[in-house]
Design an enzyme around this catalytic site. Structure first.
Site, mmCIF file in Angstrom:
data_model
loop_
_atom_site.group_PDB
_atom_site.id
_atom_site.type_symbol
_atom_site.label_atom_id
_atom_site.label_comp_id
_atom_site.label_asym_id
_atom_site.label_seq_id
_atom_site.Cartn_x
_atom_site.Cartn_y
_atom_site.Cartn_z
ATOM 1 N N ASN A 135 0.831 -1.206 0.000
ATOM 2 C CA ASN A 135 0.000 0.000 0.000
ATOM 3 C C ASN A 135 0.866 1.257 0.000
ATOM 4 O O ASN A 135 1.979 1.252 0.518
ATOM 5 C CB ASN A 135 -0.931 0.005 1.214
ATOM 6 N N HIS A 152 5.894 -0.553 -2.734
ATOM 7 C CA HIS A 152 5.304 0.131 -3.892
ATOM 8 C C HIS A 152 5.335 1.656 -3.736
ATOM 9 O O HIS A 152 4.602 2.362 -4.429
ATOM 10 C CB HIS A 152 3.863 -0.351 -4.123
ATOM 11 N N CYS A 160 10.208 14.664 -8.604
ATOM 12 C CA CYS A 160 10.431 15.194 -9.949
ATOM 13 C C CYS A 160 11.053 14.089 -10.800
ATOM 14 O O CYS A 160 12.027 13.463 -10.390
ATOM 15 C CB CYS A 160 11.360 16.406 -9.895
ATOM 16 N N CYS A 163 14.834 15.748 -11.944
ATOM 17 C CA CYS A 163 15.959 15.997 -11.023
ATOM 18 C C CYS A 163 15.797 15.269 -9.689
ATOM 19 O O CYS A 163 16.623 15.414 -8.795
ATOM 20 C CB CYS A 163 16.142 17.502 -10.786
ATOM 21 N N CYS A 184 8.189 20.748 -11.471
ATOM 22 C CA CYS A 184 9.184 20.966 -10.420
ATOM 23 C C CYS A 184 9.595 22.440 -10.337
ATOM 24 O O CYS A 184 9.893 23.056 -11.370
ATOM 25 C CB CYS A 184 10.395 20.081 -10.733
ATOM 26 N N SER A 226 -4.706 -9.906 -2.819
ATOM 27 C CA SER A 226 -5.023 -10.979 -3.770
ATOM 28 C C SER A 226 -3.738 -11.633 -4.270
ATOM 29 O O SER A 226 -3.788 -12.679 -4.895
ATOM 30 C CB SER A 226 -5.790 -10.406 -4.965
ATOM 31 N N ALA A 268 -10.541 -7.622 7.949
ATOM 32 C CA ALA A 268 -9.302 -7.565 8.743
ATOM 33 C C ALA A 268 -9.488 -6.725 10.002
ATOM 34 O O ALA A 268 -8.913 -7.023 11.052
ATOM 35 C CB ALA A 268 -8.177 -6.989 7.890
#
Ligand code: OAD
Length: 283
Positions: A135, A152, A160, A163, A184, A226, A268
């Protein structure tokens, strides 16, 4: 008295579950089995040497964030190849940012739920070594987890693409809302949330650390995933090959249930606090 009405143990081949007499009505049997699985999982966690959790979008569902797959998942409305790949970002950053703005604001207001808190408590109780998460919402840290590996990326940062300057998302929300494709300050390059898009490599340091933790774990608890996206999807199998036992907490059946030693099916945010409670009051 704990109500287990919504929890169902999904038997998987090779899955450990207590067998009850067929004379017990199915619903009551499911409740007994769910209760038994929660107690068994609590026992496993309590006696494991090193426990890691692997989380996915399902753990944040009760915080109001959508999951990706399934009938109401994000990918049933959008084609990830068109809106969430590095190739599409490079080709049409305008379309990418339109999508990012549409789904992104909720990240700024979402709050951790009882499942995030339960994992943070397990860490405090020294029963959980690391959370490895797919997540990008930062909710584990906001719930108090200190040892979190984000494989991830994190939507709380914007970088940016030219840079590599980094911005805190909350500091530039006005610009994100105003500018078609935010650029940027320093070099004028296109900005992009610091999340992994399809076609991009995973952050090497984070994934190497995740691999190390998984290989040295003797218990892996997967929550709300999954496991359809590699290389994250390979982690439970690597853990299993290294001798770990595998637990899955997910509201649905998944394609990898057969790998699990225990599977509890349900939200959960209800199951994890019950496991923590069982560890506190027993054994
Ligand atoms: P998925 O959307 O593929 O899976 C979410 C899982 O959570 C499903 O198995 C649901 O059954 C389960 N679930 C939903 N609500 C739940 C709840 N309240 N409690 C427990 N489980 C629940 O999401 P991920 O597995 O995280 O990658 O997806 C992996 C990756 O695919 C994401 O990180 C993202 C996506 O494309 C990138 O963007 C690179």
């Amino acid at each position: 008295m704990i109500a287990f009405d919504k929890l169902f143990l999904m038997p998987t081949s090779g899955c450990k579950s207590t067998k009850y007499s067929a004379a017990i009505p199915t619903r009551a049997r499911c409740r007994l089995e769910a209760y038994s699985a929660i107690m068994s999982i609590a026992h496993e966690i309590k006696h494991a040497r090193r426990v890691v959790a692997l989380t996915g979008a399902g753990i944040s569902a009760e915080s109001g964030l959508g999951t990706f797959r399934g009938k109401d998942g994000l990918w049933s409305k959008y084609d990830p190849a068109l809106v969430a790949s590095i190739e599409s970002f490079t080709r049409d950053p305008h379309a990418f940012w339109e999508f990012a703005r549409e789904i992104g604001w909720i990240f700024l207001t979402a709050k951790p739920n009882a499942a995030h808190t339960a994992l943070a408590e397990l860490e405090t109780m020294k029963r959980l070594d690391y959370v490895i998460t797919q997540n990008v919402d930062g909710l584990h840290q906001r719930a108090g987890s200190k040892r979190v590996i984000e494989i991830h990326g994190n939507a709380g940062r914007i970088i940016c693409t030219r840079c590599s300057a980094e911005y805190a998302t909350e500091k530039i929300v006005d610009r994100i809302a105003r500018e078609d494709v935010p650029t940027c300050d320093r070099c004028g390059g296109s900005l992009k949330p610091d999340v992994i898009l399809f076609g991009e490599p995973l952050p090497k340091r984070a994934f190497d650390l995740a691999l190390k933790k998984v290989k040295s774990a003797d218990l892996l608890i997967a929550v709300g995933t999954s496991l359809e996206v590699y290389p994250a999807a390979s982690l439970p199998e690597i853990a299993k090959k290294s001798g770990a036992r595998i637990i899955s907490i997910d509201s649905e059946r998944t394609g990898w249930d057969d790998l699990c030693d225990y599977k509890v099916s349900g939200p959960a945010g209800e199951i994890l606090p019950r496991i923590v409670q069982a560890i506190r009051i027993t054994f």
